[in-house]
Structures are given as structure tokens and as C-alpha cells.
Design a protein around this motif. Structure first.
Motif, PDB file in Angstrom:
ATOM      1  N   GLU A  23     -50.877  30.441  38.603  1.00  0.00           N
ATOM      2  CA  GLU A  23     -49.371  30.241  39.137  1.00  0.00           C
ATOM      3  C   GLU A  23     -48.662  30.086  37.905  1.00  0.00           C
ATOM      4  O   GLU A  23     -47.439  30.838  38.040  1.00  0.00           O
ATOM      5  CB  GLU A  23     -49.265  28.918  39.943  1.00  0.00           C
ATOM      6  CG  GLU A  23     -49.947  28.979  41.392  1.00  0.00           C
ATOM      7  CD  GLU A  23     -49.571  28.052  42.236  1.00  0.00           C
ATOM      8  OE1 GLU A  23     -48.521  27.660  42.202  1.00  0.00           O
ATOM      9  OE2 GLU A  23     -50.553  27.512  42.835  1.00  0.00           O
ATOM     10  N   HIS A  27     -45.410  32.974  37.183  1.00  0.00           N
ATOM     11  CA  HIS A  27     -44.041  32.711  37.077  1.00  0.00           C
ATOM     12  C   HIS A  27     -43.549  33.348  35.642  1.00  0.00           C
ATOM     13  O   HIS A  27     -42.534  33.543  35.507  1.00  0.00           O
ATOM     14  CB  HIS A  27     -43.579  31.139  37.309  1.00  0.00           C
ATOM     15  CG  HIS A  27     -43.857  30.785  38.603  1.00  0.00           C
ATOM     16  ND1 HIS A  27     -42.624  30.952  39.501  1.00  0.00           N
ATOM     17  CD2 HIS A  27     -44.799  30.054  39.444  1.00  0.00           C
ATOM     18  CE1 HIS A  27     -42.713  30.481  40.636  1.00  0.00           C
ATOM     19  NE2 HIS A  27     -44.322  29.953  40.560  1.00  0.00           N
ATOM     20  N   LEU A 127     -43.790  24.097  39.613  1.00  0.00           N
ATOM     21  CA  LEU A 127     -45.113  23.709  39.794  1.00  0.00           C
ATOM     22  C   LEU A 127     -45.380  22.117  39.811  1.00  0.00           C
ATOM     23  O   LEU A 127     -45.154  21.396  38.752  1.00  0.00           O
ATOM     24  CB  LEU A 127     -46.159  24.501  39.059  1.00  0.00           C
ATOM     25  CG  LEU A 127     -47.684  24.435  39.236  1.00  0.00           C
ATOM     26  CD1 LEU A 127     -47.837  24.973  40.606  1.00  0.00           C
ATOM     27  CD2 LEU A 127     -48.431  25.324  38.265  1.00  0.00           C
ATOM     28  N   SER A 184     -43.965  24.887  44.398  1.00  0.00           N
ATOM     29  CA  SER A 184     -45.218  25.050  44.618  1.00  0.00           C
ATOM     30  C   SER A 184     -45.799  23.426  44.273  1.00  0.00           C
ATOM     31  O   SER A 184     -45.645  22.925  43.318  1.00  0.00           O
ATOM     32  CB  SER A 184     -46.104  26.207  43.845  1.00  0.00           C
ATOM     33  OG  SER A 184     -47.566  25.873  44.317  1.00  0.00           O
ATOM     34  N   THR A 185     -46.759  23.125  45.508  1.00  0.00           N
ATOM     35  CA  THR A 185     -47.248  21.638  45.375  1.00  0.00           C
ATOM     36  C   THR A 185     -48.676  21.533  45.575  1.00  0.00           C
ATOM     37  O   THR A 185     -49.136  22.105  46.607  1.00  0.00           O
ATOM     38  CB  THR A 185     -46.542  20.561  46.309  1.00  0.00           C
ATOM     39  OG1 THR A 185     -45.008  20.839  46.230  1.00  0.00           O
ATOM     40  CG2 THR A 185     -47.090  19.145  46.052  1.00  0.00           C
ATOM     41  N   HIS A 186     -49.495  20.934  44.530  1.00  0.00           N
ATOM     42  CA  HIS A 186     -50.881  20.833  44.562  1.00  0.00           C
ATOM     43  C   HIS A 186     -51.101  19.103  44.495  1.00  0.00           C
ATOM     44  O   HIS A 186     -50.607  18.501  43.648  1.00  0.00           O
ATOM     45  CB  HIS A 186     -51.630  21.381  43.432  1.00  0.00           C
ATOM     46  CG  HIS A 186     -51.637  23.018  43.735  1.00  0.00           C
ATOM     47  ND1 HIS A 186     -52.380  23.652  44.273  1.00  0.00           N
ATOM     48  CD2 HIS A 186     -50.369  23.697  43.306  1.00  0.00           C
ATOM     49  CE1 HIS A 186     -52.080  24.934  44.483  1.00  0.00           C
ATOM     50  NE2 HIS A 186     -50.982  24.812  43.681  1.00  0.00           N
ATOM     51  N   THR A 219     -50.623  22.166  48.933  1.00  0.00           N
ATOM     52  CA  THR A 219     -52.091  22.079  49.032  1.00  0.00           C
ATOM     53  C   THR A 219     -52.753  21.107  48.787  1.00  0.00           C
ATOM     54  O   THR A 219     -52.546  20.613  47.501  1.00  0.00           O
ATOM     55  CB  THR A 219     -52.393  23.551  48.341  1.00  0.00           C
ATOM     56  OG1 THR A 219     -51.883  24.783  48.581  1.00  0.00           O
ATOM     57  CG2 THR A 219     -53.947  23.530  48.467  1.00  0.00           C
TER      58      THR A 219
END
Length: 224
Positions: A23, A27, A127, A184-186, A219
């Protein structure tokens, strides 16, 4: 929320590191001049950082900062900044730019404005990597913390000082609106207790389960 399950934590850590590297690179190859990468403290993400630090990415275009920090100098073993310097900002990733969440003053209130201003140019977060405690906290958004309501609802604030029962020292934490605005999140969790807490969190108010503030679109990676 998208839940990914793994047979063991080693496989999970490798998979998450690969996903994050992919990711970041995506970007960097797009029109993004810079990428902001927000990471947690604690011991859980250490193996992810070890793998990421060796990746051949354009790290000098990556700004790294913590989701939260204990109000301790960097030479203290409990400092999250110390952890990411030792585990993430090494090898190839040493070229990344660290945005601090600590200043050498007695209380976080004395530095919160200047630290917030230094973070604003790096928002929204590109991120976001987070963990979760068995009490359903994430970052330093703890159930029962003194400024939790403000940190959950104040859309103007970037950082919030935080003191919580069971926390050994004051903290600073990114607010829920800042965390939830990430591109985006993990979220990485391990063990049956945290899996049960995650399931329980989805039926509780966010004040009792602050992790709910960041679950939408995230996620979640889980291993026993």
C-alpha cells in the motif's frame, strides 16, 4: 469491518507487513507527494516493523508517527518512540521522517498545541496500523479515561492528553476523528481474549468500546 484470520501470528505478521509495504508503494507510485504512516506502540507490531524496515521503498517520502505515546523521554524502556526507532526506523526505513508525539516538558498539556501543529501537514493519515487491548481500547482511547468523550467527538482536535485508570503515566493520543479519517486502516490482534473482545465491542457504545470508532472500513487481522 473486514476480518482476516490466520493459523498463527508469524504468518499474520508477514502478511500484514507485505500488505502495508504494497500500500505504501502504491501511494508513492501515484500522485501522492508524501505518504503518512501512523503506527502503534507496544510489543505486538515489532515483527511487522522488522520486516517493513528492510523493504526497498522510497522511504524519504514517508512520514511516520505514532497513534499515541506515553509521556516519557525516549531513553525510557516504555517509550513507544524508542520502540519504533529500534524496530521500524532502521535499515532502509531509516530514511523516513519521524513526526514526534513527545516533547521534553513536564506535562503533555504544555506541548499539545505545538505537537498538533507539527502533525497537521501530514493529515489525513494515508495508512493506519493499530492494535487493540482486551479492554477494547485502541491508541490511548481507554474506557474510563478522563478526556475520552472529547477525544471521541472533538473534530477540531488532532491530539488529546489522556489519563486513564491502570495507565502508569499520562498519554497523548490522536483523536478518534483523526484516526477514523485514515485512507486505509489495519488492526492487528492476537489471542482468543482479544477476538472475544472485538466481537463484544460491536454491540457496545463507543464510550465502552473505543475501538468501535475505527472499525468502519478497517481490515482486522487476527491470529490465535
Amino acid at each position: 469491518m473486514n476480518l482476516k484470520e490466520y493459523p498463527d501470528s508469524e504468518m499474520m505478521m508477514l502478511d500484514v507487513a507485505d500488505a502495508l509495504a504494497s500500500e505504501i508503494n502504491s501511494h508513492l507510485l501515484s500522485d501522492d507527494e508524501r505518504v503518512s504512516f501512523c503506527v502503534p506502540g507496544g510489543t505486538t507490531p515489532g515483527p511487522i516493523f522488522d520486516v517493513l524496515s528492510a523493504q526497498s521503498l522510497d522511504w524519504d517520502r514517508v512520514s511516520v508517527f505514532l497513534s499515541d505515546e506515553r509521556w516519557l523521554p525516549e531513553d525510557n524502556p516504555r517509550s513507544n518512540t524508542r520502540l519504533i526507532r529500534e524496530r521500524l526506523l532502521t535499515d532502509k526505513a531509516a530514511a523516513a521522517h519521524l513526526v514526534p508525539l513527545y516533547a521534553p516538558v513536564e506535562t503533555p498539556e504544555e506541548a499539545i498545541e505545538s505537537l498538533s501543529e507539527s502533525l497537521r501537514p501530514h493529515l489525513p493519515i494515508t495508512l493506519l496500523l493499530l492494535g487493540m487491548g482486551a479492554d477494547m481500547h485502541t491508541a490511548s482511547l481507554f474506557p474510563g479515561a478522563d478526556r475520552l468523550e472529547d477525544a471521541l467527538s472533538d473534530s477540531r482536535a488532532v491530539l488529546m492528553p489522556m489519563r486513564a485508570p491502570g495507565a502508569e503515566e499520562p498519554r497523548v493520543t490522536l483523536t478518534a476523528p483523526v484516526l477514523s479519517a485514515a485512507v486505509s486502516t489495519h488492526i492487528v490482534i492476537t489471542g482468543d481474549a482479544k477476538r472475544a473482545a472485538l466481537e463484544r465491542a460491536q454491540s457496545l457504545p463507543v464510550s465502552e468500546a473505543p475501538v468501535r470508532a475505527v472499525l468502519n472500513g478497517a481490515t482486522v487481522h487476527w491470529a490465535p
